[in-house]
Design a protein around this motif. Structure first.
Motif, short mmCIF file in Angstrom:
data_model
loop_
_atom_site.label_atom_id
_atom_site.label_comp_id
_atom_site.label_asym_id
_atom_site.label_seq_id
_atom_site.Cartn_x
_atom_site.Cartn_y
_atom_site.Cartn_z
N ILE A 190 -44.86 97.56 27.11
CA ILE A 190 -44.45 96.92 25.86
C ILE A 190 -45.67 96.71 24.98
CG2 ILE A 190 -43.34 94.89 24.84
CD1 ILE A 190 -41.54 96.62 26.70
N CYS A 198 -31.31 97.54 29.44
CA CYS A 198 -31.80 96.75 28.31
C CYS A 198 -30.77 95.71 27.85
CB CYS A 198 -32.18 97.65 27.15
SG CYS A 198 -32.63 96.69 25.69
N PRO A 199 -31.10 94.44 28.01
CA PRO A 199 -30.12 93.41 27.69
C PRO A 199 -29.79 93.34 26.20
CG PRO A 199 -32.22 92.42 28.31
CD PRO A 199 -32.35 93.90 28.55
N THR A 200 -30.65 93.91 25.38
CA THR A 200 -30.39 93.85 23.94
C THR A 200 -29.86 95.18 23.41
OG1 THR A 200 -32.61 94.55 23.32
CG2 THR A 200 -32.29 92.19 23.67
N CYS A 251 -36.87 96.88 30.77
CA CYS A 251 -36.93 98.34 30.88
C CYS A 251 -38.03 98.75 31.85
CB CYS A 251 -37.16 98.95 29.51
SG CYS A 251 -38.37 98.10 28.49
N SER A 304 -40.98 99.18 23.04
CA SER A 304 -40.95 99.61 24.43
C SER A 304 -41.43 101.05 24.43
CB SER A 304 -39.52 99.50 24.95
OG SER A 304 -39.42 100.17 26.19
N SER A 356 -31.28 97.94 23.06
CA SER A 356 -32.20 98.45 22.05
C SER A 356 -32.53 99.93 22.25
CB SER A 356 -33.52 97.68 22.10
OG SER A 356 -33.33 96.35 21.74
N CYS A 385 -38.90 92.03 26.52
CA CYS A 385 -38.70 91.30 27.77
C CYS A 385 -39.21 92.06 28.99
CB CYS A 385 -37.24 90.95 27.95
SG CYS A 385 -36.19 92.38 28.24
N MET A 386 -39.47 93.35 28.85
CA MET A 386 -39.97 94.19 29.94
C MET A 386 -38.92 94.55 30.98
SD MET A 386 -43.76 92.65 30.67
CE MET A 386 -44.49 94.15 31.31
N CYS A 393 -35.25 94.68 20.00
CA CYS A 393 -36.05 94.52 21.23
C CYS A 393 -36.81 93.20 21.22
CB CYS A 393 -37.03 95.68 21.34
SG CYS A 393 -38.25 95.47 22.65
N VAL A 394 -36.75 92.50 22.33
CA VAL A 394 -37.45 91.22 22.43
C VAL A 394 -38.69 91.32 23.32
CG1 VAL A 394 -35.43 89.80 21.95
CG2 VAL A 394 -35.93 90.44 24.31
S1 SF4 Z 1 -35.46 95.92 28.01
FE1 SF4 Z 1 -34.87 96.22 25.90
S2 SF4 Z 1 -35.35 94.28 24.89
FE2 SF4 Z 1 -36.42 94.28 26.82
S3 SF4 Z 1 -38.42 95.10 26.30
FE3 SF4 Z 1 -37.20 96.83 26.99
S4 SF4 Z 1 -36.35 97.67 25.10
FE4 SF4 Z 1 -37.08 95.63 24.62
#
Ligand code: SF4
Ligand SMILES: Nc1nc2c(c(=O)[nH]1)N[C@H]1C(S)=C(S)[C@@H](COP(=O)(O)OP(=O)(O)OC[C@H]3O[C@@H](n4cnc5c(=O)[nH]c(N)nc54)[C@H](O)[C@@H]3O)O[C@H]1N2
Ligand SMILES: Nc1nc2c(c(=O)[nH]1)N[C@H]1C(S)=C(S)[C@@H](COP(=O)(O)OP(=O)(O)OC[C@H]3O[C@@H](n4cnc5c(=O)[nH]c(N)nc54)[C@H](O)[C@@H]3O)O[C@H]1N2
Ligand code: SF4
Ligand code: SF4
Ligand code: SF4
Ligand code: SF4
Ligand SMILES: [Mo]
Lengths: 179, 317, 733
Positions: free
Chosen positions: A38, A136-138, A19, A55, A140, A16-17, A13-14
């Motif tokens: 976050i 979620c782009p990663t 989510c 998150s 996670s 990034c918000m 997770c970075v």
């Molecule tokens: S979308 Fe994924 S990477 Fe971005 S804050 Fe949420 S959990 Fe983390």
């Protein structure tokens, strides 16, 4: 009987918000409020730092104090997935559930009732993933049935280290953070 | 160093919880006060000492109904989804003190009315003379009186304890995670009630009885407060931090000066002197007790909301 | 430098595609958009593919329209950039359509410039007026005196209109304020630029080195997605940053470098790799040029030498150098993107390029792959009018290696009037007081103008200075040029309207065509409407608009992208090789191998001002988006905890920043943290808006651009190094 839970990989997770944003559009969360958020948790002294990015959202606790204290039964466990839900038409807005939640996951919707993450019940009850999981782009966030040993979430919990938020509150969260 | 940055900024929740303002402490105070009054008046009725404590026994029921209604109004004002209020009474939730409270309150009113019927106030009697007959009949049977007394005491105990238990089941706030909170609020309710009667009592005798009772309640309260803190301080770091909010933190001044000093220790001292006839009875002491009682609820409700499992979580929001 | 070939990608011809279209299955989940734009009356949920414009990455998206109203936007699973997942800005693009601060009708200035007093006019009035003023300027000064600033694909048709009109002076901040130094350096080294989407094979890299590049905060979608894959694959990550970035928190090695000293670190790394013979010998033998001379220049740059400069301990430098070598050629030293930092940026980027060359990662899997491209012929237009004047952004090739126009050069000429006057600006999609440093100079230039027209979607700062403001419909309400980038797979994507604009906003191509008519340039706009234009181009490669409206994305057959998979190495440099030693630079009097110069020290009590990105915002353009504002409504100044304690600054308290020239910022919250060095402060770019038309974000946070009153210009290509400003704290009660 399924038991829905989430496994979130803090190593990927970075923060990034995305989510949070996806939750907002998917569920029409009103301006000024968010169902997810976050946390950046930093330990140490520069430059020897460790940062965990999480998150967070309602933990859909197995021993949910918010359900226990609700005087009307508006807060309840769903039949499918043991998700903690709020029935808006039964909620009197007494806010006891908000005070009971150690995670501050709830808020009062501008229309007066208590609101929070519902694990995207309109999606998950039909076998789809929650919006935040799919955005979620990663990749996670993982969602699934904790009771099914073959589910992705169960497998992750078997193979990885994890923690839950504020275990000492005794709520038995169903969101697990991989470290 | 431990830094927590949280992106959430939900109204009433962040940076620190503030879902409840004056309505809830006022409601809790009134709940406790009424509970105390029910127990005290019930006690005198039960012991057949109504004559010694006329005010207690015969004025309190009507006052209770009025004051309690104000408390209920405060509670209603706090609700965010007001017109779904009736939902409280379509269900009973065993694990929810608030549901218990809703039903207890529903029973408190008839209990108070029954108590009231034992001596119907003149202004009501003038309007509904038939009540006089009913009252006479009820007074004719000592068992009825005892029954009413017991009912009032029981419901009073439940109501008083409930106001504290209500908070103590709210897991999210470490300051409230104490099983003695029910006793504390009950004791405080009793002392407030005693002080209240003391204030309105017309005879020195009644005042004297109630002052003695009040001193007992105040002493009890101080002991419970001590237990409360011992409990928190020997628990987790979060609980210790919560206790520190009152002991040394941002709420310490109000807590020590108003709740403990003005609300308990000083009136206890003044009233002890009065009992020993060193000074005359004065309304100053009971007023202090009442002020302390109401501030106790304010401090607990506010500091409780401020307390958190994540120590100082509010600071980095 | 037109001699440098900029695009030598493997091309795919239309014929291959025709076959692919016939055999390829159409994804059935996307319901095609209705032909009519007005979708208000359609009940239920429509899923309409388009591509995102919340930034320049251009991810394929699918807009969900519920009962005629925009509901949500998801990624298009067919899209190679997003792989079905947008970034937070793309997801939050919904708020751009609903933004209450949007411009609703054309505006003409009432009083003095910059006072933001407007008369609302009709499009006819506005366009007649713009055309009249443009014709006046053409008559009096010549069309060259009307310059254009632009950014983004939406400028395509307006740029075409301006070129048809005879304009020759253009400028986009994406060069001299963004990736210019990097692209020039890589071009000098490999004969090709890094491009965008960057040709970084992050997901296959076994070792990733990030110099600044704050992936995760810099939210270029594919980069972030691939980075997280690399993290999951336990790639060895080395992050060099004065700030403990999000990427740093994922790193095996975090190097807390002193700002401005990266060249010293890069030289020391190369010194270790060369001394310990850790480089890819075969690769260098085959493709390298001037390696011996390069090696000779490295000898003094030992880790011990670099230590006092960078603050990075010698053994850490050695260890990380060996780590990179261990995984070569799958070691990606990320070229970065925003690279106009200190004025020596082309040389820093050269060092980055050379480090990649040493490791043999250019052209290799896990390194900098060779992109492919779907060659869609351009629409045939008549030749633009010839001019006998020269472009004035880079007079006398003062910056000899500039491969694109220099915005600040156009601005300078507007101020000086030399070599010839600039009297009008046409501005599209760039908020110049934010995108260019030294905003006072921008204002000074504007004051010299006779005419300033701005096409924008919100009342940006630059719109506030305009004579005419033309409100554009946002990307969700319009067609645009095809998205046809060079990437890992050859493909094309389409943007199409998914909802109607909420007011009297019009799309760029409409504005361009209408203006062209008024300017007597109809022959340059032979297409009837945009659909015809797009269909024409798509038909050329065997596709059609109808098909693309349904699919959103068309993927052509994959091509090899690595040398090891058969891509033939080609280097567009004069030597035809990777130039370790650059004769080109030497000839123009620059260091043929990068050298290190010490950065200026902050004066006592001052801190270097650094800036960067937040994942939920794009520059200065997203702050009024209500959804994104809800994620982050202000920037904060990052201050090291010890520094803050020293000044008595509490976390969350308001302060102001004052720079070396006495310029004071808006009040802004302090973020007191361990996550930054003690000699610098940091803030996210794009906040602190002062345009009164931006009600939702007016005066929230502070603007870094305003504090950037000094720049160090890169002598090689004219980029404006912007991290050369120092600030101190003004404490507020
Ligand atoms: S979308 Fe994924 S990477 Fe971005 S804050 Fe949420 S959990 Fe983390
Ligand atoms: N969410 C979001 N993402 C974006 C954009 C956006 O607006 N919003 N914009 C996109 C665009 S066009 C661009 S160009 C990119 C820019 O993003 P990048 O190319 O990643 O920009 P940088 O300037 O490399 O990154 C800023 C980082 O450099 C660090 N830094 C500052 N000074 C120094 C130094 O002297 N040495 C080193 N080693 N590090 C330093 C800062 O602490 C910060 O972490 O982002 C792209 N992505
Ligand atoms: N101080 C400082 N300066 C910088 C940077 C920095 O980090 N700090 N970053 C630099 C970099 S890397 C870059 S790439 C540039 C970016 O510079 P710009 O691309 O100019 O970025 P913005 O400031 O967002 O300005 C964009 C303008 O376009 C408008 N706009 C947005 N969408 C549309 C549309 O669909 N149509 C029209 N007509 N207008 C639209 C916006 O409202 C806004 O006014 O800035 C550079 N300048
Ligand atoms: S996180 Fe809070 S709201 Fe959610 S189930 Fe647990 S206690 Fe209830
Ligand atoms: S606010 Fe609503 S959901 Fe929460 S406890 Fe009260 S009635 Fe139940
Ligand atoms: S599960 Fe659904 S409701 Fe819960 S945070 Fe994710 S998107 Fe929001
Ligand atoms: S990176 Fe984000 S903002 Fe940029 S195009 Fe992709 S989804 Fe849109
Ligand atoms: Mo950029």
């Amino acid at each position: 009987m399924a038991k829905f839970g989430m496994v979130i990989d803090t190593t990927k997770c970075v923060g990034c918000m995305d989510c949070v944003v996806a939750c907002k559009t998917e569920n029409n969360v009103p301006e000024g409020f968010n169902r997810a958020w976050i946390v950046e948790d930093v330990m140490g002294k520069y430059p020897d730092l460790h940062m965990e990015i999480r998150s967070e959202r309602c933990n859909h606790c197995e021993e949910a104090p918010c359900v226990d204290v609700c005087p009307t039964g508006a807060s309840h466990y769903s039949d499918i997935g043991e998700v903690v839900l709020i029935d808006h038409d039964e909620c009197i807005g007494c806010k006891a559930c908000i005070a009971a939640c150690p995670y501050d996951a709830r808020f009062i919707h501008p229309d007066g009732y208590a609101d929070k993450c519902d694990f995207c019940f309109h999606r998950t009850s039909k076998g789809k993933n929650p919006a935040c999981v799919d955005v979620c782009p990663t990749h996670s966030i993982h969602f699934g049935d904790l009771d099914d040993p073959d589910s992705e979430v169960s497998k992750l919990l078997k193979s990885r280290k994890y923690h839950v938020r504020i275990p000492e509150a005794g709520t038995k969260p169903k969101i697990f953070y991989l470290t | 160093m431990h830094e927590l940055s949280i992106t959430r900024h939900n109204e009433l929740i962040d940076p620190t919880l503030h879902i409840w303002s004056w309505q809830i402490p006022v409601y809790l105070f009134i709940g406790g006060l009424i509970a105390g009054m029910m127990i005290i008046s019930g006690y005198f009725l039960l012991k057949g000492r109504a004559r010694e404590a006329k005010c207690t026994c015969f004025q309190l029921p009507i006052l209770s109904i009025i004051i309690l209604s104000l408390g209920m109004l405060a509670l209603f004002l706090d609700l965010e989804h007001k017109f779904y209020f009736w939902r409280l009474y379509t269900t009973f939730q065993v694990t929810s003190p608030m549901s218990w409270g809703a039903w207890i309150l529903l029973l408190v009113y008839p209990a108070l009315i029954l108590n009231l019927l034992l001596r119907v106030p003149v202004f009501i009697l003038n309007r509904i003379p038939q009540l006089g007959k009913i009252s006479e009949k009820m007074n004719a049977h000592p068992s009825t009186i005892k029954g009413i007394a017991t009912l009032n005491i029981t419901l009073g105990l439940m109501l008083g304890a409930y106001t504290g238990i209500l908070l103590s089941t709210l897991t999210g706030r470490p300051l409230w995670n104490s099983s003695v909170l029910g006793f504390l609020f009950l004791a405080s309710g009793l002392s407030s009630a005693a002080a209240f009667v003391h204030m309105i009592a017309k005879t020195a005798h009644e005042r004297d009885i109630l002052t003695k009772a009040d001193n007992g309640f105040l002493t009890l309260e101080l002991v419970i407060v001590a237990f409360f803190f011992i409990g928190l301080l020997t628990s987790s770091a979060s609980h210790k931090a919560a206790a520190d909010l009152l002991l040394t933190g941002p709420f310490a001044a109000v807590f020590w000066v108003f709740v403990i000093g003005i609300g308990m220790v000083i009136p206890l001292f003044i009233q002890s002197l009065a009992i020993k006839n060193k000074i005359k009875h004065t309304v100053v002491a009971p007023i202090m007790v009442l002020v302390g009682g109401i501030l106790l609820r304010f401090v607990f409700v506010y500091a409780g909301q401020y307390s958190h499992w994540l120590i100082h979580a509010g600071l980095f929001k | 430098m037109n001699s440098i070939s900029r695009r030598k990608f493997l091309k795919i011809s239309g014929a291959t595609i025709g076959a692919a279209v016939l055999s390829g299955s159409m994804s059935s989940f996307v319901k095609g958009a209705d032909n009519k734009i007005n979708k208000k009356d359609i009940k239920g949920i429509q899923k309409i593919p388009t591509y995102c414009a919340m930034c320049f990455w251009r991810c394929g998206a699918i807009a969900h329209v519920k009962d005629g109203k925009l509901w949500k936007i998801e990624g298009n699973p067919d899209d190679p950039l997003s792989k079905g997942r947008l970034c937070p800005r793309g997801t939050g693009g919904v708020g751009t359509h609903y933004d209450p601060d949007r411009l609703r009708s054309p505006l003409i200035r009432k009083n003095i410039r910059g006072e933001e007093q407007w008369v609302e006019v009709t499009w006819n009035e506005a366009l007649d007026y713009v055309a009249k003023r443009m014709i006046d300027i053409k008559k009096t000064y010549g069309p060259e005196s009307m310059a254009m600033f632009h950014h983004g694909i939406g400028a395509t048709f307006l740029e075409h209109m301006m070129k048809s009109y005879g304009a020759i002076n253009f400028g986009a901040p994406s060069f001299a304020q963004c990736k210019g130094p990097r692209d020039v350096a890589f071009n000098l080294t490999f004969g090709e630029t890094v491009g965008g989407p960057e040709r970084t094979d992050i997901e296959n890299a076994k070792c990733i080195v990030l110099i600044g590049s704050h992936i995760g905060e810099n939210m270029h979608n594919t980069q972030v997605q691939e980075f997280s894959k690399a993290v999951a694959n336990h790639a060895s990550i080395i992050v060099v940053d004065p700030r403990f970035s999000v990427a740093a928190s994922k790193a095996k090695y975090y190097l807390p470098i002193k700002p401005g000293t990266d060249i010293a670190l890069l030289l020391a790394w190369m010194n270790v790799i060369v001394n310990e013979k850790l480089y890819d010998n075969e690769y260098i033998n085959k493709y390298g040029f001037g390696f011996e001379q390069f090696v000779a220049q490295l000898t003094s740059y030992t880790p011990e030498w670099a230590y006092p400069e960078t603050g990075i301990e010698p053994d850490v430098i050695r260890k990380t150098a060996r780590e990179m070598a261990r995984y070569k050629p799958a070691t990606l030293v990320h070229p970065g993107r925003h690279s106009t930092w200190y004025g020596d940026d082309t040389q820093r980027s050269r060092a980055l390029a050379l480090l990649n060359a040493l490791l043999g990662s250019w052209g290799r899997k896990g390194g900098l792959y060779q992109p492919t491209w779907l060659d869609i012929p351009a629409y045939p237009y008549p030749d633009y009018p010839k001019s006998n004047k020269k472009k004035l952004d880079n007079p006398d090739e003062k910056y000899p290696f500039a491969i694109e126009e220099i915005t600040t050069g156009v601005r300078e000429a507007t101020i000086t009037g030399k070599p010839y006057p600039i009297k009008g600006w046409f501005v599209y999609g760039t908020n110049l007081p934010y995108s260019l440093p030294q905003p006072d100079k921008t204002i000074e230039a504007i004051k010299n103008l006779e005419f300033l027209v701005v096409v924008d979607t919100i009342g940006s700062e630059i719109a506030g200075w305009a004579d005419v403001v033309l409100p554009e419909s946002v990307y969700l309400e319009r067609y645009d040029e095809l998205n046809n980038p060079s990437f890992k797979v050859p493909y094309v994507g389409i943007r199409q309207p998914v909802v109607d604009p909420p007011g009297d906003q019009k799309p760029n191509y409409w504005i361009a065509k209408k203006l062209a008519t008024r300017l007597g340039l109809d022959k340059y706009f032979p297409w009837k409407d945009i659909e015809e234009y797009l269909d024409y181009r798509l038909q050329k490669v065997g596709l059609s608009l109808e098909l693309m409206k349904e699919k959103g994305i068309f993927l052509a057959p994959e091509q090899p992208i690595y040398y090891e998979d058969g891509v033939k190495p080609y280097f567009g440099t004069p030597s035809g090789k990777i130039e370790f030693y650059s004769l080109q630079l030497e000839q123009k009097g620059f260091d043929p191998v990068p050298k290190y110069t010490k950065p200026e020290e902050p004066p006592a009590g001052y801190f270097r001002l650094l800036y960067g990105r937040a994942p939920v915002h794009t520059f200065s353009r997203t702050q009024t988006n209500r959804i994104l504002d809800d994620m982050m409504d202000t920037n904060k100044v990052w201050i090291n905890k010890d520094v803050a304690d020293h000044y008595g600054i509490r976390n969350g308290s308001f302060i102001k920043l004052k720079n070396q020239d006495g310029v004071i910022s808006n009040k802004v919250k302090a973020f007191v943290t361990e996550r930054i060095r003690t000699d610098c402060v940091y803030m996210v770019h794009g906040f602190g808006h002062t345009s009164k038309m931006l009600k939702g974000t007016y005066m929230k946070g502070a603007d870094d651009s305003r504090l950037i009153t000094q720049v160090k210009t890169d002598p090689i290509m004219g980029g404006t190094g912007m991290r050369v400003n120092f600030v101190t704290f003004e404490l507020e009660a």
